[in-house]
Write an enzyme that holds these catalytic residues in place. Structure first.
Site, short mmCIF file in Angstrom:
data_model
loop_
_atom_site.label_atom_id
_atom_site.label_comp_id
_atom_site.label_asym_id
_atom_site.label_seq_id
_atom_site.Cartn_x
_atom_site.Cartn_y
_atom_site.Cartn_z
N LYS A 13 0.83 -1.22 0.00
CA LYS A 13 0.00 0.00 0.00
C LYS A 13 0.86 1.26 0.00
O LYS A 13 0.64 2.16 -0.79
CB LYS A 13 -0.91 0.05 1.23
CG LYS A 13 -2.12 -0.85 1.15
CD LYS A 13 -3.15 -0.48 2.23
CE LYS A 13 -2.60 -0.45 3.64
NZ LYS A 13 -2.14 -1.72 4.16
N ARG A 86 -10.49 1.03 7.80
CA ARG A 86 -10.05 -0.29 8.24
C ARG A 86 -11.16 -1.03 8.95
O ARG A 86 -10.99 -2.19 9.32
CB ARG A 86 -8.86 -0.14 9.19
CG ARG A 86 -7.53 -0.39 8.49
CD ARG A 86 -6.45 -0.10 9.50
NE ARG A 86 -5.23 -0.80 9.30
CZ ARG A 86 -4.13 -0.22 8.81
NH1 ARG A 86 -4.16 1.02 8.40
NH2 ARG A 86 -3.02 -0.91 8.72
N ARG A 121 11.73 -4.25 5.77
CA ARG A 121 11.19 -2.98 5.30
C ARG A 121 11.79 -1.83 6.11
O ARG A 121 11.97 -1.92 7.32
CB ARG A 121 9.66 -2.99 5.47
CG ARG A 121 9.02 -1.65 5.20
CD ARG A 121 7.58 -1.80 4.92
NE ARG A 121 6.76 -1.90 6.12
CZ ARG A 121 5.46 -1.74 6.11
NH1 ARG A 121 4.82 -1.52 4.98
NH2 ARG A 121 4.77 -1.86 7.22
N ARG A 154 10.26 -0.37 11.25
CA ARG A 154 9.09 -0.13 12.08
C ARG A 154 9.00 -1.17 13.18
O ARG A 154 9.20 -2.35 12.93
CB ARG A 154 7.82 -0.19 11.22
CG ARG A 154 7.44 1.13 10.64
CD ARG A 154 6.32 1.01 9.66
NE ARG A 154 5.10 0.38 10.19
CZ ARG A 154 3.97 0.34 9.51
NH1 ARG A 154 3.89 0.88 8.31
NH2 ARG A 154 2.90 -0.24 10.01
N ARG A 165 -1.38 -8.10 13.21
CA ARG A 165 -1.89 -7.13 12.23
C ARG A 165 -2.70 -7.84 11.15
O ARG A 165 -3.71 -7.33 10.68
CB ARG A 165 -0.73 -6.32 11.62
CG ARG A 165 -0.16 -5.31 12.62
CD ARG A 165 1.20 -4.80 12.22
NE ARG A 165 1.20 -4.07 10.98
CZ ARG A 165 2.28 -3.87 10.25
NH1 ARG A 165 3.45 -4.36 10.63
NH2 ARG A 165 2.20 -3.19 9.13
#
Ligand code: AMP
Length: 212
Positions: A13, A86, A121, A154, A165
């Protein structure tokens, strides 16, 4: 152009948001970015704890943040919502804001690819620009390509948190998809599912074919 981009964590995203907002010159609204950049006071410490557990923040607070942003005139021309809505409550609240969303893009991806992508990431906090140690490395190690500032991992990209998540995403996504598919049937917007297991460039191309 008013776009909602749906997809589980790690579906790309953030990366596709960068592409779309540059290509079509529209603004990005990313709740995750806003929360990560927020001031470090007692209230936000509580939010950070929830984020680090991979859980969602309350609808009430998130809707308030989005409403405030969207009411700002500079967003009249178009925007892309990354990571909102969400929950179905957020989707309904967004419709009530009379935003007239015209595209909903849903990124579909396997759990295996998600784990690979999130593991490694890197993010530039001030801009939300995303990199990956292997798939999208910065020009200089751990530095943002544009500002040269530090990139970070993160905290919620750890394996244990990723699992939570994904559970949160799967718990809430079905009614949102149903809601937007109904909206598409009523010709209120266009709804597209995109196979996001592909390379970044191929996904860029698919999105361009849709948005024109
Ligand atoms: P993201 O950067 O989109 O992966 O979001 C990171 C975290 O921010 C999520 O795991 C949630 O804790 C919180 N968050 C972001 N967007 C929302 C939202 N629309 N509703 C509730 N919590 C959110």
């Amino acid at each position: 152009m008013k776009i909602v981009l749906l997809g589980p964590p790690g579906s790309g995203k953030g990366t596709q948001t960068q592409f779309i907002t540059n290509e079509y010159n529209i603004k990005k609204i990313s709740v995750g970015d806003i929360l990560r950049k927020s001031k470090k006071n007692k209230f936000f410490n509580k939010i950070k704890t929830t984020m680090n557990q991979g859980k969602l923040i309350s609808d009430q607070l998130i809707i308030k943040i989005i409403k405030k942003i969207i009411e700002n005139e500079s967003f009249n021309q178009g925007f892309l919502l990354d990571g909102f809505p969400r929950t179905i409550t957020q989707a309904i609240a967004l419709k009530k804001m009379q935003t007239n969303i015209n595209y909903v893009l849903e990124l579909l991806i396997s759990n295996e690819t998600i784990i690979n992508r999130l593991n490694g990431r890197l993010v530039h906090l001030p801009s939300g620009r995303i990199y990956h140690k292997k798939y999208k490395p910065p020009k200089i190690k751990y530095k943002d390509d544009i500002t040269g500032e530090e990139l970070i991992f993160r905290q919620d990209d750890q394996k244990k948190t990723i699992k939570n998540r994904l559970i949160e995403y799967n718990k809430f996504i079905t009614p949102i998809v149903f809601f937007y598919q109904q909206e598409a049937k009523l010709n209120n917007l266009e709804y597209y599912k995109i196979n996001a297991n592909d390379t970044i460039i191929n996904i860029n191309k698919k999105i361009k074919r849709i948005l024109g």
